[in-house]
Design an enzyme around this catalytic site. Structure first.
Site, PDB file in Angstrom:
ATOM      1  N   GLU A  69       0.860  -1.193   0.000  1.00 26.42           N
ATOM      2  CA  GLU A  69       0.000   0.000   0.000  1.00 26.42           C
ATOM      3  C   GLU A  69       0.894   1.240   0.000  1.00 26.42           C
ATOM      4  O   GLU A  69       1.823   1.332   0.790  1.00 26.42           O
ATOM      5  CB  GLU A  69      -0.915  -0.025   1.235  1.00 26.42           C
ATOM      6  CG  GLU A  69      -1.701   1.233   1.503  1.00 26.42           C
ATOM      7  CD  GLU A  69      -2.588   1.700   0.350  1.00 26.42           C
ATOM      8  OE1 GLU A  69      -3.406   0.917  -0.154  1.00 26.42           O
ATOM      9  OE2 GLU A  69      -2.435   2.867  -0.060  1.00 26.42           O
ATOM     10  N   ASP A 118      -7.501   1.959  -8.324  1.00 22.48           N
ATOM     11  CA  ASP A 118      -7.916   3.267  -8.836  1.00 22.48           C
ATOM     12  C   ASP A 118      -8.091   3.184 -10.350  1.00 22.48           C
ATOM     13  O   ASP A 118      -7.197   2.702 -11.050  1.00 22.48           O
ATOM     14  CB  ASP A 118      -6.850   4.329  -8.479  1.00 22.48           C
ATOM     15  CG  ASP A 118      -6.734   4.498  -6.965  1.00 22.48           C
ATOM     16  OD1 ASP A 118      -7.760   4.373  -6.280  1.00 22.48           O
ATOM     17  OD2 ASP A 118      -5.612   4.740  -6.475  1.00 22.48           O
ATOM     18  N   LYS A 122      -8.903   9.048 -17.096  1.00 25.49           N
ATOM     19  CA  LYS A 122      -8.413   9.806 -18.265  1.00 25.49           C
ATOM     20  C   LYS A 122      -7.375   8.985 -19.034  1.00 25.49           C
ATOM     21  O   LYS A 122      -6.474   8.400 -18.417  1.00 25.49           O
ATOM     22  CB  LYS A 122      -7.785  11.125 -17.820  1.00 25.49           C
ATOM     23  CG  LYS A 122      -8.805  12.080 -17.242  1.00 25.49           C
ATOM     24  CD  LYS A 122      -8.168  13.396 -16.897  1.00 25.49           C
ATOM     25  CE  LYS A 122      -9.219  14.304 -16.303  1.00 25.49           C
ATOM     26  NZ  LYS A 122      -8.664  15.378 -15.512  1.00 25.49           N
ATOM     27  N   ASP A 154     -15.723  -2.356  -9.112  1.00 26.74           N
ATOM     28  CA  ASP A 154     -17.087  -1.903  -9.421  1.00 26.74           C
ATOM     29  C   ASP A 154     -17.072  -1.087 -10.705  1.00 26.74           C
ATOM     30  O   ASP A 154     -18.122  -0.664 -11.167  1.00 26.74           O
ATOM     31  CB  ASP A 154     -17.593  -0.989  -8.294  1.00 26.74           C
ATOM     32  CG  ASP A 154     -16.746   0.275  -8.249  1.00 26.74           C
ATOM     33  OD1 ASP A 154     -15.526   0.142  -8.033  1.00 26.74           O
ATOM     34  OD2 ASP A 154     -17.278   1.375  -8.461  1.00 26.74           O
ATOM     35  N   GLU A 194     -15.747  -2.901  -1.726  1.00 24.19           N
ATOM     36  CA  GLU A 194     -16.769  -3.842  -2.213  1.00 24.19           C
ATOM     37  C   GLU A 194     -18.047  -3.712  -1.383  1.00 24.19           C
ATOM     38  O   GLU A 194     -19.149  -3.677  -1.924  1.00 24.19           O
ATOM     39  CB  GLU A 194     -16.201  -5.262  -2.123  1.00 24.19           C
ATOM     40  CG  GLU A 194     -17.059  -6.318  -2.756  1.00 24.19           C
ATOM     41  CD  GLU A 194     -16.325  -7.659  -2.833  1.00 24.19           C
ATOM     42  OE1 GLU A 194     -15.124  -7.719  -2.498  1.00 24.19           O
ATOM     43  OE2 GLU A 194     -16.967  -8.645  -3.230  1.00 24.19           O
TER      44      GLU A 194
HETATM   45  N1  SAM Z   1      -8.295  -2.557  -1.994  1.00 25.65           N
HETATM   46  C1  SAM Z   1      -9.033  -1.683  -1.101  1.00 25.65           C
HETATM   47  C2  SAM Z   1     -10.507  -1.966  -1.174  1.00 25.65           C
HETATM   48  O1  SAM Z   1     -10.924  -2.652  -2.112  1.00 25.65           O
HETATM   49  O2  SAM Z   1     -11.244  -1.533  -0.284  1.00 25.65           O
HETATM   50  C3  SAM Z   1      -8.732  -0.211  -1.412  1.00 25.65           C
HETATM   51  C4  SAM Z   1      -9.216   0.291  -2.736  1.00 25.65           C
HETATM   52  S1  SAM Z   1      -8.716   1.977  -3.042  1.00 25.65           S
HETATM   53  C5  SAM Z   1      -9.761   2.492  -4.325  1.00 25.65           C
HETATM   54  C6  SAM Z   1      -7.180   1.752  -3.899  1.00 25.65           C
HETATM   55  C7  SAM Z   1      -5.997   1.602  -2.972  1.00 25.65           C
HETATM   56  O3  SAM Z   1      -4.845   1.307  -3.740  1.00 25.65           O
HETATM   57  C8  SAM Z   1      -5.699   2.874  -2.183  1.00 25.65           C
HETATM   58  O4  SAM Z   1      -5.512   2.539  -0.833  1.00 25.65           O
HETATM   59  C9  SAM Z   1      -4.420   3.389  -2.824  1.00 25.65           C
HETATM   60  O5  SAM Z   1      -3.621   4.136  -1.935  1.00 25.65           O
HETATM   61  C10 SAM Z   1      -3.762   2.105  -3.276  1.00 25.65           C
HETATM   62  N2  SAM Z   1      -2.845   2.269  -4.418  1.00 25.65           N
HETATM   63  C11 SAM Z   1      -3.096   2.955  -5.553  1.00 25.65           C
HETATM   64  N3  SAM Z   1      -2.040   2.903  -6.387  1.00 25.65           N
HETATM   65  C12 SAM Z   1      -1.095   2.161  -5.750  1.00 25.65           C
HETATM   66  C13 SAM Z   1       0.225   1.768  -6.086  1.00 25.65           C
HETATM   67  N4  SAM Z   1       0.779   2.128  -7.258  1.00 25.65           N
HETATM   68  N5  SAM Z   1       0.915   1.013  -5.224  1.00 25.65           N
HETATM   69  C14 SAM Z   1       0.367   0.641  -4.029  1.00 25.65           C
HETATM   70  N6  SAM Z   1      -0.886   1.003  -3.645  1.00 25.65           N
HETATM   71  C15 SAM Z   1      -1.608   1.744  -4.495  1.00 25.65           C
END
Ligand code: SAM
Length: 212
Positions: A69, A118, A122, A154, A194
Protein backbone atom coordinates in the site's frame (compact mmCIF):
# COMPACT_ATOMS: atom_id res chain seq x y z
CA UNK A 1 -9.50 5.59 -0.81
CA UNK A 2 -9.61 8.60 1.46
CA UNK A 3 -7.86 8.74 4.80
CA UNK A 4 -7.39 11.61 7.15
CA UNK A 5 -3.75 12.71 7.12
CA UNK A 6 -2.06 11.10 10.11
CA UNK A 7 1.23 12.85 10.93
CA UNK A 8 2.12 9.95 13.23
CA UNK A 9 1.64 7.30 10.52
CA UNK A 10 5.33 7.05 9.62
CA UNK A 11 6.36 6.52 13.26
CA UNK A 12 3.55 4.01 13.82
CA UNK A 13 4.56 1.94 10.78
CA UNK A 14 8.21 2.00 11.89
CA UNK A 15 7.27 0.91 15.43
CA UNK A 16 5.42 -2.09 14.00
CA UNK A 17 8.36 -3.31 11.98
CA UNK A 18 7.45 -6.94 12.63
CA UNK A 19 4.29 -6.30 10.56
CA UNK A 20 5.48 -3.58 8.14
CA UNK A 21 8.72 -4.85 6.65
CA UNK A 22 11.27 -1.98 6.85
CA UNK A 23 13.57 -2.85 3.94
CA UNK A 24 11.44 -5.19 1.87
CA UNK A 25 14.01 -5.68 -0.90
CA UNK A 26 16.22 -7.45 1.69
CA UNK A 27 13.78 -10.36 1.43
CA UNK A 28 13.85 -10.47 -2.36
CA UNK A 29 13.87 -14.13 -3.37
CA UNK A 30 13.49 -15.27 0.25
CA UNK A 31 10.08 -14.09 1.47
CA UNK A 32 9.22 -17.44 3.01
CA UNK A 33 12.02 -16.75 5.51
CA UNK A 34 9.97 -13.82 6.80
CA UNK A 35 7.17 -16.27 7.62
CA UNK A 36 9.52 -19.13 8.56
CA UNK A 37 7.57 -21.62 6.48
CA UNK A 38 7.27 -22.82 2.90
CA UNK A 39 3.66 -21.79 2.31
CA UNK A 40 2.62 -20.04 -0.92
CA UNK A 41 2.79 -16.27 -1.14
CA UNK A 42 -0.23 -14.21 -2.11
CA UNK A 43 0.22 -10.49 -2.74
CA UNK A 44 -2.53 -7.87 -2.55
CA UNK A 45 -1.66 -4.67 -4.38
CA UNK A 46 -3.35 -1.51 -3.06
CA UNK A 47 -4.41 -3.24 0.11
CA UNK A 48 -6.22 -0.22 1.58
CA UNK A 49 -7.47 -0.61 5.13
CA UNK A 50 -6.85 -4.34 5.21
CA UNK A 51 -10.28 -5.98 5.55
CA UNK A 52 -9.75 -8.32 2.59
CA UNK A 53 -6.26 -9.48 3.53
CA UNK A 54 -7.31 -10.12 7.14
CA UNK A 55 -10.35 -12.13 6.04
CA UNK A 56 -8.26 -14.12 3.57
CA UNK A 57 -5.56 -14.79 6.16
CA UNK A 58 -8.17 -16.25 8.48
CA UNK A 59 -9.79 -18.32 5.72
CA UNK A 60 -6.43 -19.61 4.43
CA UNK A 61 -4.07 -20.03 7.41
CA UNK A 62 -1.66 -22.01 5.22
CA UNK A 63 -1.00 -19.12 2.86
CA UNK A 64 1.37 -16.21 3.49
CA UNK A 65 -0.30 -12.89 2.66
CA UNK A 66 1.58 -9.70 1.85
CA UNK A 67 -0.18 -6.39 1.25
CA UNK A 68 1.45 -3.46 -0.49
CA UNK A 69 0.00 0.00 0.00
CA UNK A 70 1.43 3.34 -1.09
CA UNK A 71 -0.45 5.68 1.31
CA UNK A 72 0.86 5.45 4.87
CA UNK A 73 -2.23 6.98 6.52
CA UNK A 74 -4.33 4.24 4.90
CA UNK A 75 -1.90 1.44 5.67
CA UNK A 76 -2.08 2.37 9.36
CA UNK A 77 -5.67 1.02 9.51
CA UNK A 78 -4.58 -2.32 8.03
CA UNK A 79 -1.68 -2.59 10.46
CA UNK A 80 -4.00 -1.83 13.40
CA UNK A 81 -6.14 -4.81 12.40
CA UNK A 82 -3.11 -7.11 12.41
CA UNK A 83 -1.91 -5.72 15.76
CA UNK A 84 -5.35 -6.53 17.19
CA UNK A 85 -5.91 -9.97 15.64
CA UNK A 86 -2.29 -11.20 15.50
CA UNK A 87 -2.58 -13.52 12.50
CA UNK A 88 0.80 -15.13 11.90
CA UNK A 89 0.50 -15.05 8.12
CA UNK A 90 0.15 -11.35 7.18
CA UNK A 91 2.70 -8.59 6.65
CA UNK A 92 2.75 -5.33 4.77
CA UNK A 93 5.00 -3.31 2.54
CA UNK A 94 4.72 0.48 2.57
CA UNK A 95 5.62 1.21 -1.04
CA UNK A 96 4.46 1.75 -4.59
CA UNK A 97 3.46 -1.26 -6.68
CA UNK A 98 5.79 0.05 -9.34
CA UNK A 99 8.67 -1.34 -7.26
CA UNK A 100 7.50 -4.96 -7.02
CA UNK A 101 10.35 -6.36 -9.09
CA UNK A 102 12.83 -4.75 -6.66
CA UNK A 103 11.02 -6.44 -3.77
CA UNK A 104 10.19 -9.93 -5.06
CA UNK A 105 12.35 -12.38 -6.92
CA UNK A 106 11.40 -14.12 -10.15
CA UNK A 107 8.69 -16.77 -9.73
CA UNK A 108 8.33 -15.99 -6.03
CA UNK A 109 4.64 -15.09 -5.81
CA UNK A 110 1.74 -17.53 -6.31
CA UNK A 111 -1.15 -15.11 -6.69
CA UNK A 112 -1.81 -11.38 -7.01
CA UNK A 113 -5.03 -9.64 -5.96
CA UNK A 114 -6.03 -6.28 -7.42
CA UNK A 115 -9.04 -5.09 -5.46
CA UNK A 116 -10.88 -1.94 -6.55
CA UNK A 117 -7.74 -0.43 -8.00
CA UNK A 118 -7.92 3.27 -8.84
CA UNK A 119 -9.50 3.50 -12.31
CA UNK A 120 -7.55 6.53 -13.60
CA UNK A 121 -10.33 7.31 -16.11
CA UNK A 122 -8.41 9.81 -18.26
CA UNK A 123 -6.54 8.23 -21.19
CA UNK A 124 -3.48 10.34 -20.42
CA UNK A 125 -3.26 8.51 -17.06
CA UNK A 126 -3.64 4.98 -18.49
CA UNK A 127 -0.04 4.14 -17.55
CA UNK A 128 -0.98 4.48 -13.86
CA UNK A 129 -3.66 1.79 -14.05
CA UNK A 130 -2.42 -1.28 -12.21
CA UNK A 131 -3.32 -3.43 -15.23
CA UNK A 132 -1.30 -1.35 -17.71
CA UNK A 133 1.18 -3.48 -19.67
CA UNK A 134 4.26 -2.27 -17.77
CA UNK A 135 2.65 -3.49 -14.52
CA UNK A 136 1.73 -6.80 -16.20
CA UNK A 137 5.40 -7.24 -17.20
CA UNK A 138 6.38 -6.85 -13.56
CA UNK A 139 3.66 -9.21 -12.32
CA UNK A 140 4.73 -11.82 -14.88
CA UNK A 141 8.29 -11.66 -13.62
CA UNK A 142 7.43 -12.18 -9.93
CA UNK A 143 4.61 -14.71 -10.41
CA UNK A 144 5.28 -18.43 -10.65
CA UNK A 145 4.42 -19.99 -14.02
CA UNK A 146 0.67 -20.49 -13.97
CA UNK A 147 0.31 -17.94 -11.15
CA UNK A 148 -2.81 -15.84 -11.44
CA UNK A 149 -4.11 -12.32 -11.06
CA UNK A 150 -7.53 -11.96 -9.46
CA UNK A 151 -9.16 -8.60 -10.11
CA UNK A 152 -12.33 -7.23 -8.51
CA UNK A 153 -13.84 -3.84 -9.26
CA UNK A 154 -17.09 -1.90 -9.42
CA UNK A 155 -15.73 0.14 -12.33
CA UNK A 156 -16.93 -1.17 -15.69
CA UNK A 157 -14.39 0.88 -17.65
CA UNK A 158 -11.43 -0.38 -15.63
CA UNK A 159 -12.82 -3.91 -15.91
CA UNK A 160 -13.14 -3.71 -19.71
CA UNK A 161 -9.73 -2.07 -20.00
CA UNK A 162 -8.15 -4.78 -17.86
CA UNK A 163 -9.75 -7.64 -19.82
CA UNK A 164 -8.34 -6.15 -23.03
CA UNK A 165 -4.95 -5.48 -21.43
CA UNK A 166 -4.73 -9.10 -20.14
CA UNK A 167 -5.73 -10.49 -23.54
CA UNK A 168 -3.32 -8.27 -25.47
CA UNK A 169 -0.56 -9.42 -23.14
CA UNK A 170 -1.39 -13.03 -24.12
CA UNK A 171 -2.85 -13.94 -20.75
CA UNK A 172 -5.58 -16.54 -20.42
CA UNK A 173 -8.88 -15.50 -18.82
CA UNK A 174 -9.91 -18.27 -16.43
CA UNK A 175 -13.04 -16.54 -15.14
CA UNK A 176 -15.09 -13.46 -15.99
CA UNK A 177 -17.96 -12.64 -13.60
CA UNK A 178 -20.23 -9.65 -14.25
CA UNK A 179 -22.18 -9.68 -10.99
CA UNK A 180 -20.22 -11.37 -8.23
CA UNK A 181 -22.93 -10.91 -5.64
CA UNK A 182 -25.76 -12.28 -7.78
CA UNK A 183 -25.30 -15.59 -6.02
CA UNK A 184 -24.19 -15.69 -2.43
CA UNK A 185 -20.63 -17.04 -2.30
CA UNK A 186 -19.70 -17.58 1.37
CA UNK A 187 -16.02 -17.88 0.43
CA UNK A 188 -15.88 -14.37 -1.10
CA UNK A 189 -14.13 -11.97 1.27
CA UNK A 190 -15.39 -8.44 0.75
CA UNK A 191 -13.07 -5.45 0.70
CA UNK A 192 -14.05 -2.09 2.21
CA UNK A 193 -14.86 -0.72 -1.25
CA UNK A 194 -16.77 -3.84 -2.21
CA UNK A 195 -19.05 -3.44 0.81
CA UNK A 196 -19.61 0.20 0.04
CA UNK A 197 -20.43 -0.23 -3.64
CA UNK A 198 -22.48 -3.39 -3.35
CA UNK A 199 -24.58 -1.75 -0.60
CA UNK A 200 -25.48 0.86 -3.23
CA UNK A 201 -26.64 -1.94 -5.55
CA UNK A 202 -23.70 -1.65 -7.95
CA UNK A 203 -22.58 -4.90 -9.60
CA UNK A 204 -19.12 -6.16 -8.69
CA UNK A 205 -16.99 -7.52 -11.54
CA UNK A 206 -14.34 -10.18 -11.07
CA UNK A 207 -11.91 -11.89 -13.37
CA UNK A 208 -9.03 -14.31 -12.98
CA UNK A 209 -6.22 -14.30 -15.53
CA UNK A 210 -3.03 -16.33 -15.87
CA UNK A 211 0.17 -15.82 -17.82
CA UNK A 212 0.77 -18.58 -20.35
N1 SAM B 1 -8.29 -2.56 -1.99
C1 SAM B 1 -9.03 -1.68 -1.10
C2 SAM B 1 -10.51 -1.97 -1.17
O1 SAM B 1 -10.92 -2.65 -2.11
O2 SAM B 1 -11.24 -1.53 -0.28
C3 SAM B 1 -8.73 -0.21 -1.41
C4 SAM B 1 -9.22 0.29 -2.74
S1 SAM B 1 -8.72 1.98 -3.04
C5 SAM B 1 -9.76 2.49 -4.32
C6 SAM B 1 -7.18 1.75 -3.90
C7 SAM B 1 -6.00 1.60 -2.97
O3 SAM B 1 -4.85 1.31 -3.74
C8 SAM B 1 -5.70 2.87 -2.18
O4 SAM B 1 -5.51 2.54 -0.83
C9 SAM B 1 -4.42 3.39 -2.82
O5 SAM B 1 -3.62 4.14 -1.94
C10 SAM B 1 -3.76 2.10 -3.28
N2 SAM B 1 -2.85 2.27 -4.42
C11 SAM B 1 -3.10 2.96 -5.55
N3 SAM B 1 -2.04 2.90 -6.39
C12 SAM B 1 -1.09 2.16 -5.75
C13 SAM B 1 0.23 1.77 -6.09
N4 SAM B 1 0.78 2.13 -7.26
N5 SAM B 1 0.92 1.01 -5.22
C14 SAM B 1 0.37 0.64 -4.03
N6 SAM B 1 -0.89 1.00 -3.64
C15 SAM B 1 -1.61 1.74 -4.50
Amino acid sequence: MRARYKPWADDYLKENNNIVVPNPSDYKGDWQAKFTNHAPIHLEIGTGKGQFIMGMAQQFPNVNFIGIEVVQSILVSAVQKVVEEQPGNVCFISDDADNVTDIFGENEVDKIYLNFSDPWPKNKHAKRRLTYKTFLEQYQSILKPGGEIVLKTDNMHLFEYSLVSFSQFGMELEEVVLDLHEFNDPTNIMTEYEEKFSAKGQPIYRCRATFV
